[in-house]
Design a protein around this motif. Structure first.
Motif, PDB file in Angstrom:
ATOM      1  N   HIS A 468       0.818  -1.219   0.000  1.00  0.00           N
ATOM      2  CA  HIS A 468       0.000   0.000   0.000  1.00  0.00           C
ATOM      3  C   HIS A 468       0.853   1.272   0.000  1.00  0.00           C
ATOM      4  N   TYR A 469       2.152   1.145  -0.216  1.00  0.00           N
ATOM      5  CA  TYR A 469       3.088   2.278  -0.095  1.00  0.00           C
ATOM      6  C   TYR A 469       2.724   3.449  -1.003  1.00  0.00           C
ATOM      7  N   ALA A 470       2.235   3.160  -2.220  1.00  0.00           N
ATOM      8  CA  ALA A 470       1.987   4.224  -3.200  1.00  0.00           C
ATOM      9  C   ALA A 470       0.965   5.248  -2.703  1.00  0.00           C
ATOM     10  N   SER A 471       0.043   4.828  -1.851  1.00  0.00           N
ATOM     11  CA  SER A 471      -0.986   5.743  -1.326  1.00  0.00           C
ATOM     12  C   SER A 471      -0.404   6.761  -0.352  1.00  0.00           C
ATOM     13  N   TYR A 472       0.832   6.555   0.087  1.00  0.00           N
ATOM     14  CA  TYR A 472       1.440   7.429   1.083  1.00  0.00           C
ATOM     15  C   TYR A 472       2.622   8.216   0.525  1.00  0.00           C
ATOM     16  N   VAL A 473       2.699   8.260  -0.797  1.00  0.00           N
ATOM     17  CA  VAL A 473       3.666   9.144  -1.458  1.00  0.00           C
ATOM     18  C   VAL A 473       2.883  10.359  -1.943  1.00  0.00           C
ATOM     19  N   LYS A 474       3.133  11.497  -1.332  1.00  0.00           N
ATOM     20  CA  LYS A 474       2.380  12.706  -1.625  1.00  0.00           C
ATOM     21  C   LYS A 474       3.162  13.615  -2.577  1.00  0.00           C
ATOM     22  N   TYR A 475       2.469  14.170  -3.566  1.00  0.00           N
ATOM     23  CA  TYR A 475       3.102  15.038  -4.561  1.00  0.00           C
ATOM     24  C   TYR A 475       2.557  16.456  -4.449  1.00  0.00           C
ATOM     25  N   GLY A 476       3.437  17.436  -4.649  1.00  0.00           N
ATOM     26  CA  GLY A 476       3.030  18.836  -4.635  1.00  0.00           C
ATOM     27  C   GLY A 476       2.716  19.296  -6.041  1.00  0.00           C
ATOM     28  N   ARG A 477       3.405  20.357  -6.465  1.00  0.00           N
ATOM     29  CA  ARG A 477       3.200  20.862  -7.818  1.00  0.00           C
ATOM     30  C   ARG A 477       3.797  19.915  -8.846  1.00  0.00           C
ATOM     31  N   ALA A 478       3.352  20.047 -10.085  1.00  0.00           N
ATOM     32  CA  ALA A 478       3.820  19.201 -11.175  1.00  0.00           C
ATOM     33  C   ALA A 478       5.339  19.332 -11.325  1.00  0.00           C
ATOM     34  N   GLY A 479       6.000  18.227 -11.457  1.00  0.00           N
ATOM     35  CA  GLY A 479       7.450  18.238 -11.631  1.00  0.00           C
ATOM     36  C   GLY A 479       8.218  18.069 -10.344  1.00  0.00           C
ATOM     37  N   GLU A 480       7.569  18.299  -9.209  1.00  0.00           N
ATOM     38  CA  GLU A 480       8.244  18.135  -7.919  1.00  0.00           C
ATOM     39  C   GLU A 480       8.269  16.661  -7.529  1.00  0.00           C
ATOM     40  N   ARG A 481       9.324  16.253  -6.836  1.00  0.00           N
ATOM     41  CA  ARG A 481       9.408  14.870  -6.391  1.00  0.00           C
ATOM     42  C   ARG A 481       8.429  14.616  -5.257  1.00  0.00           C
ATOM     43  N   GLY A 482       8.014  13.379  -5.126  1.00  0.00           N
ATOM     44  CA  GLY A 482       7.075  13.031  -4.078  1.00  0.00           C
ATOM     45  C   GLY A 482       7.746  12.931  -2.721  1.00  0.00           C
ATOM     46  N   VAL A 483       6.928  12.879  -1.682  1.00  0.00           N
ATOM     47  CA  VAL A 483       7.415  12.753  -0.307  1.00  0.00           C
ATOM     48  C   VAL A 483       6.653  11.604   0.346  1.00  0.00           C
ATOM     49  N   PHE A 484       7.379  10.647   0.877  1.00  0.00           N
ATOM     50  CA  PHE A 484       6.777   9.470   1.486  1.00  0.00           C
ATOM     51  C   PHE A 484       6.468   9.740   2.953  1.00  0.00           C
ATOM     52  N   ASP A 485       5.215   9.526   3.339  1.00  0.00           N
ATOM     53  CA  ASP A 485       4.777   9.716   4.720  1.00  0.00           C
ATOM     54  C   ASP A 485       4.956   8.392   5.469  1.00  0.00           C
ATOM     55  N   LYS A 486       6.148   8.189   6.016  1.00  0.00           N
ATOM     56  CA  LYS A 486       6.513   6.906   6.623  1.00  0.00           C
ATOM     57  C   LYS A 486       5.619   6.565   7.816  1.00  0.00           C
ATOM     58  N   ARG A 487       5.394   7.552   8.693  1.00  0.00           N
ATOM     59  CA  ARG A 487       4.638   7.280   9.914  1.00  0.00           C
ATOM     60  C   ARG A 487       3.202   6.867   9.607  1.00  0.00           C
ATOM     61  N   SER A 488       2.547   7.615   8.744  1.00  0.00           N
ATOM     62  CA  SER A 488       1.158   7.278   8.387  1.00  0.00           C
ATOM     63  C   SER A 488       1.089   5.934   7.680  1.00  0.00           C
ATOM     64  N   PHE A 489       2.147   5.618   6.912  1.00  0.00           N
ATOM     65  CA  PHE A 489       2.207   4.366   6.164  1.00  0.00           C
ATOM     66  C   PHE A 489       2.138   3.168   7.106  1.00  0.00           C
ATOM     67  N   TYR A 490       2.998   3.132   8.118  1.00  0.00           N
ATOM     68  CA  TYR A 490       2.980   1.941   8.971  1.00  0.00           C
ATOM     69  C   TYR A 490       1.877   1.994  10.018  1.00  0.00           C
ATOM     70  N   LYS A 491       1.389   3.185  10.353  1.00  0.00           N
ATOM     71  CA  LYS A 491       0.274   3.289  11.288  1.00  0.00           C
ATOM     72  C   LYS A 491      -1.011   2.710  10.699  1.00  0.00           C
ATOM     73  N   ALA A 492      -1.088   2.689   9.365  1.00  0.00           N
ATOM     74  CA  ALA A 492      -2.292   2.192   8.698  1.00  0.00           C
ATOM     75  C   ALA A 492      -2.348   0.676   8.627  1.00  0.00           C
ATOM     76  N   ILE A 493      -1.305   0.009   9.074  1.00  0.00           N
ATOM     77  CA  ILE A 493      -1.215  -1.444   8.932  1.00  0.00           C
ATOM     78  C   ILE A 493      -1.908  -2.158  10.087  1.00  0.00           C
ATOM     79  N   GLU A 494      -2.700  -3.137   9.714  1.00  0.00           N
ATOM     80  CA  GLU A 494      -3.313  -4.042  10.686  1.00  0.00           C
ATOM     81  C   GLU A 494      -3.013  -5.469  10.223  1.00  0.00           C
ATOM     82  N   PRO A 495      -2.816  -6.411  11.129  1.00  0.00           N
ATOM     83  CA  PRO A 495      -2.850  -6.308  12.587  1.00  0.00           C
ATOM     84  C   PRO A 495      -1.557  -5.733  13.166  1.00  0.00           C
ATOM     85  N   LYS A 496      -1.546  -5.652  14.486  1.00  0.00           N
ATOM     86  CA  LYS A 496      -0.444  -4.999  15.180  1.00  0.00           C
ATOM     87  C   LYS A 496       0.888  -5.726  14.967  1.00  0.00           C
ATOM     88  N   VAL A 497       0.859  -7.070  14.902  1.00  0.00           N
ATOM     89  CA  VAL A 497       2.098  -7.830  14.752  1.00  0.00           C
ATOM     90  C   VAL A 497       2.750  -7.549  13.397  1.00  0.00           C
TER      91      VAL A 497
END
Length: 549
Positions: A468-497
């Motif tokens: 599901h990593y692609a959903s947590y790469v955020k892009y700004g204006r056209a041509g700018e590189r994306g930024v990966f939201d690491k914390r939100s990425f792993y917080k969205a994972i279930e189950p806890k283990v």
């Protein structure tokens, strides 16, 4: 360089010849491309900060993490083993400096006229991937004068590299010297033989900039009577396709039995042939006396990312559960050493383990067969995948905080040394799913079908944990590189283990580099096997959700 560094440098130079010292530059050490080569101090300070924060070893390779900041290593007097590693690192640091200096040197001689044009065309064609190989060499063992030892020497090379500038010749000499080291990693203690089991194996030559070339090697006993030392045929290529080059070796060996001169026309035809696309075949016509013209068909596997891999050897040596423990250690980028008698077993198993990590790539030290002269690399504090011959086992087992895997047929327990937590690294539910998927290979034929079943089992693990990593790469204006939201990425994972595992995995260098490449891409549909499997899994989850409602 401080006094201790100078002393260890001198000690190592006294032990090794100049030619041998140069060959260390190609010992299959992976360097992360995003790290500037000259920024040694800042690299290590980053590693120190990382260690302070997480308690883990700093990421990177043995060179950037050890050689540049000698103060982090105990002195030779404090620890002899660390001192040996320091000698290894100090020597590598010297090599890097020498390479940088040479790059800045003006080229004193240049080929002229048609010779220069031909050389440029040849280099461009090979660089574009149109050549099967860069060159073929035959490495023979020659008895040293006034000694019972043997030194590997190149006795045949095709094609000859004429018309090169001085700096190019220097680089070629270093590469050729390294090839001899990897063709005969056992060192100089050989004796003439009357029988010798032919073996095929591979190794990797990694340049300072991180680019890789593959070495394919077949060792056999040359024709003749009486006792004689073995010789090695080695093909260097940027192309990773072990099975295809093994077939090429069959043809080379067949011609060698007739005459060395028969090798040239075959290799010339091969060099002129286009490298086939995945799933395609190229045909080479070759004349053999008394047999006439033969047509040799060379076919690439359809799954090109698996064409350098043979999972059969890995599962012949280890059970499914044992493979899973090795995979768990590799996923967290731990130090892993494989032990075996046969070079072919070492190279096939270590490449197979690296392939289990797809779509991620092992970013650290990777030496499928460690030459005896480089055995001190086992003391590196940073992650590695190493293949070591069993006769050198005593120099490995006094290490701690690593996994040592015995691949020998007569082994009692494959795990000679382990940390002990390998069975709890992966979520238990996902472990069961991998084992269930692997059980299906009992009905699979060997070769491509076996590779497909095995790779699918481990690929699904990554789909379910980080797909599901692609959903947590955020892009700004056209041509700018994306930024990966690491914390939100792993917080969205279930189950806890599973979240607990992913939180560790995203700290690895292989995941970090994977995300860096994603951030540099523009938003939109992604290509490749991994992304295809992610879409299939997401579609399956949607259908399951719809049925529940």
């Amino acid at each position: 360089m401080d006094e201790i560094s100078q002393q260890t440098q001198v000690n190592l130079e006294q032990q090794l010849s100049p030619n041998t010292r140069r060959s260390f530059g190609f010992s299959s050490l992976r360097i992360k491309k995003s790290v500037p080569e000259d920024d040694g101090d800042s690299q290590l300070s980053g590693g120190e900060k990382h260690m302070m924060k997480t308690g883990e070893q700093p990421k990177g390779n043995i060179i950037t993490d050890v050689s540049e900041k000698h103060g982090a290593i105990p002195s030779v007097e404090d620890d002899g083993r660390q001192g040996a590693l320091k000698r290894f690192s100090a020597m590598w640091s010297s090599l890097r400096k020498g390479k940088r200096d040479r790059v800045k040197e003006p080229e004193l001689t240049e080929p002229s006229g048609m010779e220069a044009a031909e050389n440029t065309t040849r280099q461009h064609r090979y660089a574009s991937g149109q050549y099967f190989f860069e060159y073929l060499v035959v490495v023979s063992l020659k008895k040293a004068k006034d000694s019972n030892t043997y030194e590997p020497q190149i006795t045949y090379q095709f094609p000859k590299r004429d018309g090169m500038a001085r700096s190019q010749k220097e680089e070629e000499e270093k590469t050729l010297k390294a090839i001899t080291l990897f063709c005969f990693p056992e060192g100089i203690n050989w004796a003439p033989l009357t029988e010798y089991h032919s073996e095929t194996f591979s190794f990797v030559l990694t340049e300072i900039d991180g680019s890789r070339r593959n070495g394919y090697c077949r060792r056999l006993l040359p024709g003749g009577r009486g006792a004689r030392p073995p010789e090695a045929y080695c093909i260097i290529s940027t192309l990773a396709c072990f099975g295809l080059f093994s077939k090429i070796f069959d043809e080379v060996e067949k011609r060698r039995q007739i005459s060395m001169a028969m090798i040239y026309p075959f290799m010339q035809k091969l060099r002129e042939a286009p490298f086939p696309a995945p799933g395609n075949t190229v045909e080479i016509k070759s004349f053999i006396p008394e047999s006439g013209t033969e047509i040799i068909s060379l076919t690439r596997p359809l799954d090109s990312w698996l064409e350098h891999v043979n999972f059969a050897t890995l599962f012949d040596c280890l059970t499914d559960q044992q493979v899973l423990l090795v995979f768990a250690a590799a996923v967290l980028e731990r130090r892993i050493i494989f032990i075996a008698d046969e070079l072919g077993t070492l190279s096939q198993v270590i490449h197979a383990v690296a392939a289990l990590l797809y779509p991620f790539t092992w970013q650290h030290t990777f030496i499928s067969i460690v030459p005896e002269i480089l055995i001190d690399v086992v003391m590196a504090p940073t992650p590695y995948l190493l293949g070591v011959q069993k006769r050198l086992l005593d120099q490995v087992t006094d290490q701690t905080d690593l996994l040592v895997v015995d691949l020998s047929e007569d082994k009692k327990d494959p795990f000679i040394v382990s940390i002990g937590d390998e069975g709890s690294i992966l979520p238990s539910k996902l472990q069961s799913e991998i084992l269930e998927a692997l059980s299906k290979r009992q009905n699979a034929s060997v070769g491509e079908e076996l590779n497909r079943v095995v790779s699918e089992a481990f690929l699904q693990f990554f789909v379910k944990t980080v797909g599901h990593y692609a959903s947590y790469v955020k892009y700004g204006r056209a041509g700018e590189r994306g930024v990966f939201d690491k914390r939100s990425f792993y917080k969205a994972i279930e189950p806890k283990v599973t979240r607990h595992f992913v939180k560790k995995f995203i700290q690895t260098q292989m995941f970090d580099l994977f995300i860096q490449e994603v951030e540099q891409q523009q938003p939109g549909p992604q290509q490749g096997v991994f992304h295809k499997k992610i879409l299939e899994y997401q579609e399956k989850k949607k259908k399951e959700k719809t049925k529940k409602h």
